[in-house]
Write a protein that holds these residues in place. Sequence first.
Motif, short mmCIF file in Angstrom:
data_model
loop_
_atom_site.label_atom_id
_atom_site.label_comp_id
_atom_site.label_asym_id
_atom_site.label_seq_id
_atom_site.Cartn_x
_atom_site.Cartn_y
_atom_site.Cartn_z
N UNK A 148 45.02 44.96 -3.35
CA UNK A 148 45.84 43.76 -3.57
C UNK A 148 45.63 43.19 -4.96
N UNK A 149 44.40 43.25 -5.47
CA UNK A 149 44.20 42.78 -6.85
C UNK A 149 44.96 43.68 -7.83
N UNK A 194 48.54 42.78 -7.80
CA UNK A 194 48.79 41.52 -8.50
C UNK A 194 48.82 41.73 -10.00
N UNK A 195 47.91 42.53 -10.50
CA UNK A 195 47.88 42.80 -11.94
C UNK A 195 49.10 43.61 -12.36
N UNK A 196 49.48 44.60 -11.55
CA UNK A 196 50.62 45.44 -11.89
C UNK A 196 51.92 44.65 -11.93
N UNK A 197 52.04 43.64 -11.05
CA UNK A 197 53.26 42.82 -10.99
C UNK A 197 53.20 41.61 -11.92
N UNK A 244 38.11 39.41 -5.89
CA UNK A 244 38.18 40.20 -4.66
C UNK A 244 36.98 39.85 -3.79
N UNK A 245 37.24 39.42 -2.58
CA UNK A 245 36.19 39.18 -1.60
C UNK A 245 36.64 39.81 -0.29
N UNK A 246 35.93 40.81 0.15
CA UNK A 246 36.26 41.44 1.43
C UNK A 246 35.99 40.47 2.58
N UNK A 247 36.82 40.53 3.60
CA UNK A 247 36.55 39.76 4.81
C UNK A 247 35.22 40.20 5.41
#
Length: 410
Positions: A174-175, A178-181, A191-194
């Motif tokens: 997802x990060x 976000x960077x690509x878009x 980034x923090x994993x659940x």
Amino acid sequence: MAEHRSAIGRDRRADPRVHHVSERPRLLILVTLAEAGGAQTFVAALAEGLKERYHIEVAAHGPEGALADACARLGLPFHHIPSLRRAPHPWRDFRAGLEIRRLVERVRPDIIQVNSSKAGFVARIALRRLSVRVVYVVHGWAFRRGGLGSFAYAQAERATAPLTDAIVCVSERDRAAAEARGIASREILHVVHNGIAVPERPLLRGRWPDRPVLVCVARLAPPKNLQSLLIALAQPGLEPWRLRIIGDGPDRPRLEAQRAALGLGHRVEMLGERRDVDAQLIAADAFVLPSDSEGLPYSILEAMAAALPVVASDVGGIPEEVVDGTTGVLVPRGDTGALARALRELHAHGEDARRMGVAGHARAREGFSREAMVERYDAIFRDLLKKAIPGEIRPELAQVDHVTAGVEAD
């Protein structure tokens, strides 16, 4: 940071005041709905982990639901936001923004942590002129689901990113998306994993049964794509499998009709919402999640904690949870043939499936602990609290400002 906010005119100086941040800051956690779901599980886990360090209050559309029940159990205030709903509706969304703003003005949190695309968009627009730090947690980007709305979702995220102090993605994928878009600058992306509480020792189930139980915990709605699971289960060679679906949602009537049409009525149970999910996982032999898109699903972490092998779509953050061939099997999104083959192989090699479950338990314990998640969020919050909001008068600077003004006057 200030330049990033100013891109669409956030003016926190419209609310100048001396802002005292105590040793136990005020944290308001907002999510769209109080119903059972992954984002709500995250909110409850985070609140429980931080409740001794922060004064925590929680808000969502309720007034009832799994999250409201969790708040009652934890002794935390829960606020019902009447107009905050999932479906877009301009006038109702405007009212939801006013309700959120009034709540924030009343509670006066030091940080507001928002979850889900809808709550994230409405809240950030509503709070753009208030002196409050905003942390947005993305449980899977809506624009990654594809379809006609993808462009609009991406545009909305770009527009509201400047109103955010930190954006937390639950997966590296997802990060990267976000960077690509071009959603936000790298400096505010985290980034923090659940995380989840995992038993110290894995559950040992013994010999693989002749009629194994497959369990799926999911909301019965897109993008979970449970239709593909029923199609796969109806294929030859999968007759031994029994499936229990836990969850509810708008797709239930269609799934019940499909179950009947495929002749699966005697093999597929639709259990609805349950309070005994842990017991259902313990009673199962494998877990399945055929989603079209995901963030980092809690349902998979719960299955891993219960030492179940996982069969899931290779989407979102799932490959960061499931190690293909070691803790489960990953299949291409929407590929019912691959899903059927994975289940067929799992049953044919039951002892290997048991070993996958034990390996999944170890992976959940080592890499997805609730304690690690809580510490990471606490660090992000504390770091933001050290930084003055533009226009905010911090107590430690107020006296300096007064002396400086006196010197200038002289």
